[in-house]
Scaffold this active site. Structure first.
Site, PDB file in Angstrom:
ATOM      1  N   GLY A  41      47.407  39.468  52.694  1.00 55.58           N
ATOM      2  CA  GLY A  41      47.997  39.597  54.031  1.00 55.58           C
ATOM      3  C   GLY A  41      47.107  40.358  54.993  1.00 55.58           C
ATOM      4  CG  LEU A  44      46.917  36.512  56.893  1.00 59.11           C
ATOM      5  CD1 LEU A  44      47.630  35.167  57.098  1.00 59.11           C
ATOM      6  CD2 LEU A  44      46.210  36.539  55.546  1.00 59.11           C
ATOM      7  N   GLY A  67      38.648  35.417  58.771  1.00 60.99           N
ATOM      8  CA  GLY A  67      38.068  35.090  57.454  1.00 60.99           C
ATOM      9  C   GLY A  67      39.078  34.349  56.589  1.00 60.99           C
ATOM     10  CG  HIS A  68      42.578  36.390  55.218  1.00 63.00           C
ATOM     11  ND1 HIS A  68      42.710  37.540  55.952  1.00 63.00           N
ATOM     12  CD2 HIS A  68      42.394  36.782  53.938  1.00 63.00           C
ATOM     13  CE1 HIS A  68      42.618  38.588  55.148  1.00 63.00           C
ATOM     14  NE2 HIS A  68      42.419  38.154  53.918  1.00 63.00           N
ATOM     15  CE  LYS A  84      34.399  41.745  52.881  1.00 66.87           C
ATOM     16  NZ  LYS A  84      35.249  42.236  51.846  1.00 66.87           N
ATOM     17  CB  VAL A 106      34.459  34.745  58.734  1.00 65.97           C
ATOM     18  CG1 VAL A 106      34.600  34.850  60.249  1.00 65.97           C
ATOM     19  CG2 VAL A 106      34.770  33.341  58.253  1.00 65.97           C
ATOM     20  CB  SER A 135      36.883  43.699  55.343  1.00 68.89           C
ATOM     21  OG  SER A 135      37.693  44.475  54.479  1.00 68.89           O
ATOM     22  NE  ARG A 139      40.515  48.465  50.688  1.00 66.00           N
ATOM     23  CZ  ARG A 139      40.704  47.585  49.703  1.00 66.00           C
ATOM     24  NH1 ARG A 139      39.935  46.519  49.598  1.00 66.00           N
ATOM     25  NH2 ARG A 139      41.674  47.786  48.822  1.00 66.00           N
TER      26      ARG A 139
HETATM   27  P1  AMP Z   1      42.128  39.692  50.651  1.00 65.21           P
HETATM   28  O1  AMP Z   1      43.362  39.455  51.453  1.00 65.21           O
HETATM   29  O2  AMP Z   1      41.199  40.688  51.243  1.00 65.21           O
HETATM   30  O3  AMP Z   1      42.413  39.921  49.198  1.00 65.21           O
HETATM   31  O4  AMP Z   1      41.292  38.330  50.707  1.00 65.21           O
HETATM   32  C1  AMP Z   1      41.874  37.108  50.406  1.00 65.21           C
HETATM   33  C2  AMP Z   1      40.801  36.052  50.370  1.00 65.21           C
HETATM   34  O5  AMP Z   1      40.134  36.010  51.646  1.00 65.21           O
HETATM   35  C3  AMP Z   1      39.726  36.309  49.319  1.00 65.21           C
HETATM   36  O6  AMP Z   1      39.343  35.080  48.719  1.00 65.21           O
HETATM   37  C4  AMP Z   1      38.605  36.892  50.138  1.00 65.21           C
HETATM   38  O7  AMP Z   1      37.322  36.695  49.558  1.00 65.21           O
HETATM   39  C5  AMP Z   1      38.737  36.110  51.423  1.00 65.21           C
HETATM   40  N1  AMP Z   1      38.089  36.799  52.531  1.00 65.21           N
HETATM   41  C6  AMP Z   1      38.278  38.082  52.932  1.00 65.21           C
HETATM   42  N2  AMP Z   1      37.461  38.396  53.958  1.00 65.21           N
HETATM   43  C7  AMP Z   1      36.729  37.287  54.217  1.00 65.21           C
HETATM   44  C8  AMP Z   1      35.678  36.974  55.151  1.00 65.21           C
HETATM   45  N3  AMP Z   1      35.227  37.866  56.019  1.00 65.21           N
HETATM   46  N4  AMP Z   1      35.155  35.726  55.121  1.00 65.21           N
HETATM   47  C9  AMP Z   1      35.610  34.806  54.235  1.00 65.21           C
HETATM   48  N5  AMP Z   1      36.585  35.036  53.322  1.00 65.21           N
HETATM   49  C10 AMP Z   1      37.126  36.261  53.310  1.00 65.21           C
END
Ligand code: AMP
Length: 291
Positions: free
Chosen positions: A34, A36, A39-40, A159, A186, A195, A197
């Protein structure tokens, strides 16, 4: 485009997934925690391309407690469900699946959860070394989500390169009939990988967070100019000089490795992969890229 459905119970998503299977519909899946960002959404676009206009795209939102270490940011991890739903709606997601901890980890309401999925090779270095229980939490929850959503394809971001590799290995080893798509990172215009974070960063730390992508581009430049590669230790020396320009960054690790086996390399060449983790204040960021 069909209206977005939001499902929270495990039974409702699995029943729907089984119906889709019977109807012969392709299912693309994007697991997330979440909050979002674009990137997501790029993963959603990849999923849509993979399943086509008649297929179904499911995005899960689950802040998986088992992938956080005891001293990590689980309690503070950003959450924004309403905003997430808006983004999913405009990105053409068909179903948001948002289970709760109780359903995921308390079977029948009893604290008798005792089954874990653990990859024991490529999950050991880098993020696995820095966060010892992290990947076991990731693989367990992703395996559970795969069994609930029954996707044909699942999309993960480059990422989190090691995470995608560990999941790829799990899918091979456990014979999940799922194609894994790795989707490009992204970035912000200055190179910082998007990210969730990044939201923790104050302006000073945000300005220096660009250090991660700078280290990767410097390594790429050095390797590109070398003949037949460079010793990892020599490359580290060059990168340490780059780091000196970013006093707010505290390096956690830099690794050079083979992108298919994740084995560390003594000599770094074109096509080697580099990963970096660094703290900006109390925020830990990661990045990686091919050299
Ligand atoms: P997270 O919500 O951070 O656990 O990420 C969920 C998915 O989104 C994972 O497959 C991550 O690798 C992908 N993700 C997170 N940040 C990026 C980004 N900047 N570019 C591409 N994919 C991303």
């Amino acid at each position: 485009m069909s209206a977005l459905r939001v499902l929270k119970s495990l039974n409702s998503i699995q029943t729907l997934a089984l119906t889709w299977k019977r109807e012969g519909l392709l299912v693309g899946f994007v697991p997330t925690m979440g909050s979002l960002h674009p990137g997501h959404i790029s993963l959603v676009e990849q999923a849509r391309t993979a399943v086509g206009p008649t297929g179904k795209v499911v995005l899960s939102i689950y802040v998986n407690p088992t992938q956080f270490g005891a001293n990590e940011d689980l309690a503070h991890y950003p959450r924004g469900f309403r905003e997430d739903l808006k983004l999913c709606r405009s990105a053409g997601v068909d179903v948001v699946f948002a289970p709760c901890d109780r359903d995921m980890f308390l079977v029948g309401g009893k604290a008798d959860y005792s089954t874990w999925v653990e990859e024991q090779q490529i999950s050991m270095g880098m993020e696995g070394a820095a966060r010892p229980t992290h990947f076991r939490g990731v693989t367990t929850v992703v395996a559970k989500l795969f069994n609930l959503v029954l996707p044909d394809v699942a999309v993960f971001g480059a990422k989190d390169f090691q995470q995608a590799a560990v999941i790829g290995r799990m899918v091979d080893n456990l014979h999940f009939p799922i194609r894994i798509i790795l989707s490009p990172t992204v970035r912000e215009s200055d190179g910082l990988a998007l990210s969730t974070r990044n939201r923790y960063l104050d302006p000073a730390h945000r300005a220096q967070a660009v250090v991660l992508s700078r280290l990767i581009s410097k390594a790429r430049e050095v390797v590109g100019k070398s003949r037949g590669g460079i010793l990892a230790n020599e490359l580290r020396t060059v990168l340490n000089r780059v780091l000196e320009g970013f006093p707010l960054a505290r390096l956690d690790y830099i690794e050079f490795f083979c992108p298919s086996t994740l084995q560390p390399l003594g000599r770094v060449k074109r096509g080697s992969q580099m990963a970096v983790a660094a703290f900006l204040g109390s925020t830990r960021l990661i990045d990686n890229g091919p050299l």
